[in-house]
Write a protein that holds these residues in place. Structure first.
Motif, short mmCIF file in Angstrom:
data_model
loop_
_atom_site.label_atom_id
_atom_site.label_comp_id
_atom_site.label_asym_id
_atom_site.label_seq_id
_atom_site.Cartn_x
_atom_site.Cartn_y
_atom_site.Cartn_z
N GLY A 22 -7.65 8.83 0.24
CA GLY A 22 -8.72 9.38 1.07
C GLY A 22 -9.77 9.98 0.12
O GLY A 22 -9.49 10.96 -0.56
N HIS A 48 -1.12 4.74 15.33
CA HIS A 48 -2.39 4.34 14.72
C HIS A 48 -2.31 2.91 14.20
O HIS A 48 -3.15 2.07 14.51
N PHE A 49 -1.27 2.61 13.42
CA PHE A 49 -1.19 1.27 12.83
C PHE A 49 -0.93 0.20 13.89
O PHE A 49 -1.48 -0.89 13.83
N GLN A 93 2.15 8.14 11.72
CA GLN A 93 0.96 7.29 11.93
C GLN A 93 1.31 5.96 12.60
O GLN A 93 0.51 5.02 12.60
N GLU A 146 0.85 -1.18 0.00
CA GLU A 146 0.00 0.00 0.00
C GLU A 146 0.88 1.23 0.00
O GLU A 146 1.74 1.37 0.87
N HIS A 164 -4.49 3.55 -1.24
CA HIS A 164 -5.58 3.74 -0.29
C HIS A 164 -5.91 5.24 -0.19
O HIS A 164 -5.66 5.89 0.83
N TYR A 178 2.56 -1.38 4.62
CA TYR A 178 1.89 -0.08 4.62
C TYR A 178 2.99 0.98 4.51
O TYR A 178 3.67 1.25 5.50
N ASP A 197 -9.72 1.54 8.41
CA ASP A 197 -8.50 0.74 8.44
C ASP A 197 -8.74 -0.66 9.00
O ASP A 197 -8.09 -1.62 8.58
N HIS A 199 3.53 12.69 0.75
CA HIS A 199 2.96 11.70 -0.17
C HIS A 199 3.93 11.38 -1.31
O HIS A 199 3.99 10.25 -1.79
N1 ARG Z 1 -4.67 9.28 3.16
C1 ARG Z 1 -3.84 9.18 4.32
C2 ARG Z 1 -3.06 10.46 4.51
O1 ARG Z 1 -2.88 11.21 3.59
C3 ARG Z 1 -2.87 8.04 4.25
C4 ARG Z 1 -3.49 6.68 4.22
C5 ARG Z 1 -2.59 5.67 4.81
N2 ARG Z 1 -3.10 4.35 4.74
C6 ARG Z 1 -3.97 3.80 5.58
N3 ARG Z 1 -4.33 2.54 5.38
N4 ARG Z 1 -4.48 4.46 6.57
O2 ARG Z 1 -2.57 10.73 5.61
#
Ligand code: ARG
Length: 610
Positions: A161, A347-348, A344, A119, A159, A338, A320, A133
């Motif tokens: 948003g 979170h993970f 993050q 991902e 993935h 990931y 998630d 990004h």
């Molecule tokens: N869209 C999110 C961001 O810009 C990142 C996503 C990361 N992946 C996930 N499975 N949460 O921060």
């Protein structure tokens, strides 16, 4: 097998078995690079303790049983019991010949191929991608290419948003400006400006804000086809923006790889009830939460993973959790990476812990957060423009291309038109290589001066190395693709270069184990540097016939490995510097040499040089 470290490990292991019995045949042969030889085995030291013998005696016993015929010179015991191993020139030369002539350049395909979900990128649509990004995109794409070449079944997963409250406001703004208006087209070219305009209206116009709220209710209820169509319109324009950026960056993601947050929306209610039924999710302050053990908050109480907010809405964590379940159920992966920012990490950890509680992830299952460190400006703070704003990604990319054009003036033998044409590959390649060659989890300083130069560990240096090797063949009037061994090794510089060619596979395995592409960068930079030394010390075209043939073969093998490695990293090699190379389809070298051509619309970004 060509990797000397592995070949030596096998031989030392055999000797351990022969000397001390089968119980010892699996002991670690502890092969390390050595100051005094090519490698050394430190196996005697830990074994001496177990065997209650002196390490030097153990080393002598190993050496007595060590069969290195045809591979290395007689081993020597040194110091407290190190075994020094010096490979024979003949073996190195033969193996280097084999690497150069092998379409897979000496890299065996995985004997146990797995499905690996990678991902990466995962920007938020209707917003400009930012440098964070950019980094997850570049690193993730290199990983996808490398895992694929190693023989794994890679599933790319973007993935994005694409769900949540802002879409109400964005849809209303799209209606206001008109779907076919120039303002709507900003979504393709300059999404932040579109987003900011919608946001301004939302904050200042209560009527608009009411409409936006009503719209989000309709979107989430999923019952109004017109609302759904408008949302798809937004997403479609954003996908076009991403296609342009990915095309320019030579990133292999396509629309088919996008499984955004919205994709999991219909699974969220089931996930919540499953977690509730299993007693993992409980209502706390009106919200449905899981409290995986081991994550205390500042007050010592366990931190929650919020599965459903108190207003009944879903959030980032709900999605998630559903994503983990979907990947386990539908993709049956051996491993999931990931590639996401290190901020993050908590979170993970909590998501994976909750998924373990739910029984979705077995102990030891390989769901891994491949952390990406922050990108900072030269002053150590947030990256910003001279005016103090967050720089637009497209502006960074075009600045990179412009600067590349400026340093190409240092290159001789190309006219201005050719330089214009290759500036893009050099600028984009420099930016990508700079990202890739930094350990992915460390903070990274974005500095054009350091990345866009021919000096040191940079993309342009490596691109130029390939051009130099090609120019040798051009001067000799030889098509380098037809050049084969044998390579013969006599000079030290030849030996060092040939030896390095043998560990391309080890560099790739290192990336697979750790999901750290900078290991491959380190390898290819060392290889190119050894080539430079070789080229300074060993005449190629002026050598006598036999030496010349061998050295040309060494040059060709080096060229194949450097271009192969850059191909796997996703660093483009300028077209004009790159003659068409017919290569077998399972080679890491891109066959057409024309990296994905630029999709229409990219002119925004590259207009600076075109
Ligand atoms: N869209 C999110 C961001 O810009 C990142 C996503 C990361 N992946 C996930 N499975 N949460 O921060």
């Amino acid at each position: 097998m060509t990797d000397p470290q592995q070949v030596l490990a096998d031989r030392v292991r055999d000797a351990l078995g022969a000397a001390f019995g089968d119980d010892y045949a699996d002991s670690d042969p502890v092969i390390r690079p050595s100051q005094f030889a090519d490698y050394q085995s430190n196996a005697a030291l830990p074994l001496a303790k177990k065997l209650k013998k002196r390490p030097r005696d153990v080393a002598d016993e190993i050496v007595a049983r060590l069969d290195l015929a045809g591979i290395a010179d007689a081993p020597e015991v040194s110091g407290p019991g190190f075994i020094n191993l010096t490979l024979s020139d003949g073996w190195i030369a033969d193996q280097a010949t084999a690497v150069g002539d092998d379409p897979r350049l000496g890299v065996p395909a995985a004997s146990d191929p797995e499905t690996v979900v990678i991902e990466y990128s995962s920007p938020n649509i209707a917003k400009e991608m930012h440098v964070g990004h950019l980094r997850t995109t570049i690193v993730g794409d290199a990983l996808a290419r490398i895992f694929e070449f190693a023989g794994h079944n890679v599933i790319r997963d973007n993935h994005v948003g694409d769900w949540g409250t802002p879409y109400g406001m964005l849809i209303e703004h799209l209606i206001d400006v008109g779907e076919d208006s120039p303002d709507a087209r900003l979504l393709r070219t300059d999404p932040n400006t579109f987003y900011a305009a919608a946001r301004r209206k939302f904050d200042s116009d209560p009527g608009f804000a009411d409409r936006a709220r009503g719209r989000i209710v309709k979107l989430q209820a999923g019952t109004d086809p017109e609302t759904r169509r408008l949302w798809e319109e937004l997403v479609g324009l954003s996908k076009a923006y991403l296609r342009d950026i990915y095309g320019l960056l030579r990133v292999t993601l396509t629309d088919d790889d996008i499984r955004g947050e919205s994709f999991y929306n219909h699974m969220l209610a089931d996930v919540a009830s499953e977690l509730t039924d299993k007693g993992i999710a409980v209502v706390s302050d009106g919200a449905l939460c899981a409290f995986p053990p081991g994550f205390p908050g500042r007050d010592g109480n366990p931190l929650p993973v919020i599965i459903r907010k108190s207003d009944g809405g879903w959030n980032y964590s709900s999605t998630d959790l559903a994503t983990v379940k979907y990947r386990v159920d539908k993709m049956n992966p051996g491993r999931v990476l990931y590639v996401v920012g290190s901020e993050q990490a908590l979170h993970f950890k909590m998501i994976f812990a909750t998924a373990k509680l739910a029984g979705w992830l077995a102990d030891g299952s390989r769901f891994e957060h491949a952390q990406i460190g922050m990108v900072q400006g030269k002053d150590g703070g947030r990256l910003k423009t001279r005016e103090g704003d967050t720089p637009k990604l497209s502006a960074l990319l075009s600045e990179s291309v412009e600067r590349a054009r400026a340093i190409l003036d240092e290159v001789e033998g190309l006219d201005a038109e050719a330089k214009d044409a290759i500036a893009e590959d050099v600028g984009i390649g420099a930016l990508k290589y700079a990202d890739l060659s930094t350990a992915r989890d460390s903070t990274y300083t974005f500095d054009f001066d350091r990345m866009i130069t021919f000096k040191g560990d940079t993309g342009p240096y490596l691109q130029y190395a390939t051009a130099r090797i090609r120019s040798i063949f051009r001067r000799a009037g030889i098509d380098e693709t037809t050049v084969t061994g044998p390579i013969v090794v006599t000079e030290k510089a030849e030996r060092d270069l040939a030896l390095k060619l043998l560990s391309f596979g080890a560099a790739i395995s290192g990336v697979i184990e750790t999901s750290e592409p900078h290991r491959l960068c380190g390898y290819v930079f060392e290889l190119a540097s050894l080539f430079t030394t070789f080229y300074e010390h060993c005449p190629v075209l002026k050598a006598d016939d036999e030496t010349r043939r061998s050295r040309l073969a060494l040059c060709a093998a080096t060229l194949r490995v450097v271009t192969g490695a850059l191909g796997l990293l996703g660093v483009p090699i300028p077209e004009r510097m790159l003659a068409p190379v017919p290569v077998p389809s399972d080679s890491p070298v891109s066959n057409d040499s024309n990296w994905p051509t630029l999709p229409a619309g990219c002119t925004v970004v590259v207009s600076a040089v075109r």
